[in-house]
Enzyme design. Sequence first.
Site, short mmCIF file in Angstrom:
data_model
loop_
_atom_site.label_atom_id
_atom_site.label_comp_id
_atom_site.label_asym_id
_atom_site.label_seq_id
_atom_site.Cartn_x
_atom_site.Cartn_y
_atom_site.Cartn_z
N ASP A 9 50.06 122.61 93.82
CA ASP A 9 48.66 122.55 93.39
C ASP A 9 48.47 121.52 92.28
OD1 ASP A 9 46.00 123.24 93.29
OD2 ASP A 9 46.30 125.05 92.10
N ASN A 20 41.48 125.30 103.23
CA ASN A 20 41.36 123.85 102.99
C ASN A 20 40.50 123.14 104.04
OD1 ASN A 20 44.74 123.45 101.64
ND2 ASN A 20 42.81 123.72 100.56
C1 FPP Z 1 46.81 120.89 96.18
O1 FPP Z 1 46.15 120.07 95.25
C2 FPP Z 1 47.46 120.18 97.26
C3 FPP Z 1 47.07 120.21 98.58
C4 FPP Z 1 45.92 120.97 99.09
C5 FPP Z 1 47.80 119.48 99.60
C6 FPP Z 1 49.27 119.26 99.42
C7 FPP Z 1 49.65 118.12 100.25
C8 FPP Z 1 50.48 117.09 99.89
C9 FPP Z 1 51.21 117.06 98.62
C10 FPP Z 1 50.65 115.92 100.78
C11 FPP Z 1 51.29 116.07 102.11
C12 FPP Z 1 52.29 117.13 102.28
C13 FPP Z 1 53.44 117.03 102.97
C14 FPP Z 1 54.25 118.27 103.20
C15 FPP Z 1 53.96 115.77 103.51
P1 FPP Z 1 44.59 120.23 95.10
O2 FPP Z 1 43.95 119.21 95.95
O3 FPP Z 1 44.20 121.64 95.39
O4 FPP Z 1 44.42 119.89 93.58
P2 FPP Z 1 43.31 120.47 92.57
O5 FPP Z 1 43.53 121.95 92.50
O6 FPP Z 1 43.63 119.77 91.29
O7 FPP Z 1 41.98 120.10 93.12
#
Ligand code: FPP
Length: 250
Positions: free
Chosen positions: A23, A71
């Site tokens: 996250d 998501n």
């Molecule tokens: C959370 O940060 C992250 C995600 C929803 C996606 C995770 C995906 C990756 C790291 C990239 C691809 C993954 C792989 C396995 C190759 P957020 O967007 O919720 O951050 P925030 O809470 O600060 O808005």
Amino acid sequence: MRMGFREHIQTEKLPQHVAIIMDGNGRWAKQKGRLRTFGHKVGVKAVRETVEGAAEIGLKVLTLYAFSTENWNRPKLEINTLMNLLVETIHQETPRLINNGIQLRAMGDLSQLPKNCQIQLQNSIDQTADQTGMILNLALSYSARWEILRAVKELANQVRVGLLNPDDINEAVFSKHLCTAEFPDPELLIRTSGEQRISNYLLWQIAYSELYFTSCLWPDFTREHLFEALVAYQQRERRFGKISEQVAPL
Ligand code: FPP
């Protein structure tokens, strides 16, 4: 950066299965005045670091929350970027996974993913199927309530057709209908970014997991952060409802 957690890890007391809620990509990007999607791109680097660190130290299963059912409600541009990143990353990283002996798996409502994503995923799963090292399990279009309802429906159908007696449904039987049927429950769950919640992740499986929250935003997460979490895990006493004297050697 703080270094040196690795040498404090007792390899004979490693968890077998670690689950991570990655996250903070959006906030990390915002802090830098960049688009959220930039945070996801840099987040891929942290995924690589973590996967290789986990394999190097000897974990058996690493389950990463890459995309939740919820998501799908994000802006379309962000969803597209995440799906493209996923396809690209899985394609690019497959040879490295093989070099590291890692077997790729995926769990979730995969039929919801774009077709090219499903194809690439299956391709990499097939290519790594013979690897005998760590299992990298990606939770994609996953939520624990979806998974539990799916298990309930499967069991209900078995009862309906006379294959199962409701009295025979116990924890072990139920667990066999979850996406993680083949894996031990995660002993450790890590969440980055300072948020302290579970967000519909592995609700059944984390009944006795140690929870570890770090304020580190996902793009900044390195193998040292993973090792730090493992050291913290090893300092905890897992009692499973018993008292201290029953579980700790005197
Ligand atoms: C959370 O940060 C992250 C995600 C929803 C996606 C995770 C995906 C990756 C790291 C990239 C691809 C993954 C792989 C396995 C190759 P957020 O967007 O919720 O951050 P925030 O809470 O600060 O808005």
